[in-house]
Motif scaffolding. Structure first.
Motif, PDB file in Angstrom:
ATOM      1  N   PRO A 100      -9.268   6.504   3.670  1.00 12.54           N
ATOM      2  CA  PRO A 100      -9.024   6.365   2.188  1.00 12.54           C
ATOM      3  C   PRO A 100      -9.534   4.937   1.529  1.00 12.54           C
ATOM      4  O   PRO A 100      -9.672   3.950   2.200  1.00 12.54           O
TER       5      PRO A 100
ATOM      6  N   PRO B 160      -9.068   2.310  -1.634  1.00  9.79           N
ATOM      7  CA  PRO B 160      -8.025   1.835  -2.489  1.00  9.79           C
ATOM      8  C   PRO B 160      -7.781   2.742  -3.595  1.00  9.79           C
ATOM      9  O   PRO B 160      -6.730   3.277  -4.083  1.00  9.79           O
TER      10      PRO B 160
ATOM     11  N   PHE C 142      -5.932   6.003  -2.385  1.00 10.00           N
ATOM     12  CA  PHE C 142      -4.609   6.117  -1.678  1.00 10.00           C
ATOM     13  C   PHE C 142      -3.709   6.869  -2.100  1.00 10.00           C
ATOM     14  O   PHE C 142      -3.058   7.713  -1.249  1.00 10.00           O
TER      15      PHE C 142
ATOM     16  N   TRP D  45      -2.117  10.202  -0.088  1.00 11.17           N
ATOM     17  CA  TRP D  45      -0.601  10.435   0.113  1.00 11.17           C
ATOM     18  C   TRP D  45      -0.108  12.070  -0.455  1.00 11.17           C
ATOM     19  O   TRP D  45       0.734  12.632  -0.055  1.00 11.17           O
TER      20      TRP D  45
ATOM     21  N   CYS E  64     -11.948   1.344   6.396  1.00 10.43           N
ATOM     22  CA  CYS E  64     -10.746   1.983   5.879  1.00 10.43           C
ATOM     23  C   CYS E  64      -9.972   1.051   5.071  1.00 10.43           C
ATOM     24  O   CYS E  64      -9.742  -0.146   5.556  1.00 10.43           O
ATOM     25  N   GLY E  65      -9.165   1.630   3.892  1.00 11.06           N
ATOM     26  CA  GLY E  65      -8.526   0.959   3.329  1.00 11.06           C
ATOM     27  C   GLY E  65      -7.137   0.559   3.978  1.00 11.06           C
ATOM     28  O   GLY E  65      -6.649   1.517   4.852  1.00 11.06           O
TER      29      GLY E  65
ATOM     30  N   TYR F 239      -3.790   1.543   4.036  1.00 15.15           N
ATOM     31  CA  TYR F 239      -3.237   2.596   2.986  1.00 15.15           C
ATOM     32  C   TYR F 239      -1.759   2.665   3.194  1.00 15.15           C
ATOM     33  O   TYR F 239      -1.042   3.584   2.637  1.00 15.15           O
ATOM     34  N   TRP F 240      -1.209   2.172   4.378  1.00 12.67           N
ATOM     35  CA  TRP F 240       0.163   2.506   4.794  1.00 12.67           C
ATOM     36  C   TRP F 240       0.570   0.686   4.891  1.00 12.67           C
ATOM     37  O   TRP F 240      -0.134  -0.057   5.282  1.00 12.67           O
TER      38      TRP F 240
ATOM     39  N   HIS G 251       2.166   4.276  -3.675  1.00 18.41           N
ATOM     40  CA  HIS G 251       0.688   4.618  -3.862  1.00 18.41           C
ATOM     41  C   HIS G 251       0.855   6.154  -4.633  1.00 18.41           C
ATOM     42  O   HIS G 251       1.302   6.949  -4.128  1.00 18.41           O
TER      43      HIS G 251
END
Ligand code: PTR
Ligand code: PTR
Length: 311
Positions: A93, A95, A98, A102, A127-128, A130-131, A141
């Motif tokens: 993902p 930014p 994101f 989800w 990769c971002g 994201y968690w 997000h």
């Protein structure tokens, strides 16, 4: 299984290399129109890694969204062994995606995420983030609040227990996040056996998650798709899924067909498996799996069977 072993012995490294080259020469099995739309281009991590229209995952249109392309995410449904849509293969993902990521996890009822890249590799962002990394931390997000409830460390991977909270409906779900840390891009895992352990862990968790769903689950018996991603969502993702499919096939019918598995996969996620050694790794990992489970003796197989190439 002896068929497979004989096949590899006959073909040797060079023959398997050739087999992969032939796969690579085949043109993509469809169009990439949605990935190419102007408003979607910014949602692709790599401009040359697009997803096929026929198998892309659609995000549900949001009623307050006037943008007709807002259902796009660079993600593809992929079949597993005798199981339709067993996986969703996707890019790492960004930014700006994101929230979409989800949303997809929520809408597709995903319970397990397998990440086979690190966030940063060789000084570059792959990769971002994201968690939330830290236990007890939560992040918003899009329409979701994601909370890290617990991290479990293993030798080659980390399992994070996440709680996904839908701020629109007030519902909550648990999602398992696996991060495999010892796999460089365009390379192969440092050991097949670590990868086999990892796959086994994911498989067990998947079974347990499906059982937990109970009678509320109206989908297929193998449960909702497992999200698998790396950076582009083709190289390492394709390798992991090929191995997962082939090992299930081996367990079921006693042999595995890497060639057809990859060809079929590429009709759902174009460019799956990026290098010939990733392709070759699938073969050697299957053989190692067979040895480990006592299906092959050293007489039937030794690593030198591959080396005596007439190069
Ligand atoms: N009010 C919270 C927020 O937006 O930060 C939303 C929230 C509510 C988040 C409940 C998580 C929740 O789950 P739990 O109560 O189990 O932490
Ligand atoms: N254009 C990118 C590149 O060639 O660097 C695309 C790309 C990136 C392709 C990473 C594959 C990659 O590997 P993986 O799918 O394993 O993340």
């Amino acid at each position: 299984l002896y068929e497979l072993v004989d096949y590899v012995k006959r073909k040797k490294k060079r023959g398997i290399y050739q087999e992969y080259e032939d796969i690579r020469k085949e043109p993509p099995a469809g169009s990439f129109d949605y990935s190419k739309k102007l408003s979607n281009q910014i949602k692709n991590r790599y401009s040359d890694v697009l997803c096929l229209d026929q198998s892309r995952v659609h995000l549900c249109q949001l009623c307050d969204d006037e943008d007709e392309t807002s259902d796009y995410i660079n993600a593809s449904f992929m079949d597993g062994y005798k199981s339709r849509n067993a996986y969703i293969a996707t890019q790492g993902p960004l930014p700006k995606t994101f929230g979409d990521f989800w949303r997809m996890v929520w809408e597709q009822m995903v319970l397990i995420i397998v990440m086979t890249t690190r966030v940063v590799e060789r000084g570059r962002v792959k990769c971002g983030q994201y968690w939330p990394l830290e236990e007890g931390k939560a992040e918003h997000h899009g329409y979701f609040l994601i909370r890290n409830t617990h991290n479990q460390l293993f030798q080659d991977f980390q399992l994070t227990h996440l709680e996904l909270y839908n701020t629109q409906s007030g519902e909550k779900r648990e999602v398992s996040h696996y991060l495999y840390v010892s796999w460089p891009d365009f390379g192969v895992p440092k050991s097949a056996s670590a990868m086999l352990d990892f796959r086994e862990h994911v498989l067990e968790r998947r079974k347990a998650a499906v059982q937990n769903l109970g009678s509320s689950w109206r989908g297929p018996p193998w449960g909702p798709p497992v999200v698998v991603h790396c950076s582009a969502g083709i190289g390492r993702t394709g390798t992991f899924c090929t191995l997962d499919i082939c090992l299930s096939q081996l367990e079921d019918v006693g042999t595995a067909d890497v060639h057809q598995t990859v060809r079929r996969m590429r009709t759902q996620r174009a460019f799956s498996i990026q290098t010939w050694d990733q392709y070759y790794f699938c073969y050697t990992a299957i053989i190692e799996y067979a040895q480990r489970h006592g299906k092959l003796s050293p007489v039937q197989w030794s690593d030198s069977d591959l080396e005596t190439d007439s190069e």
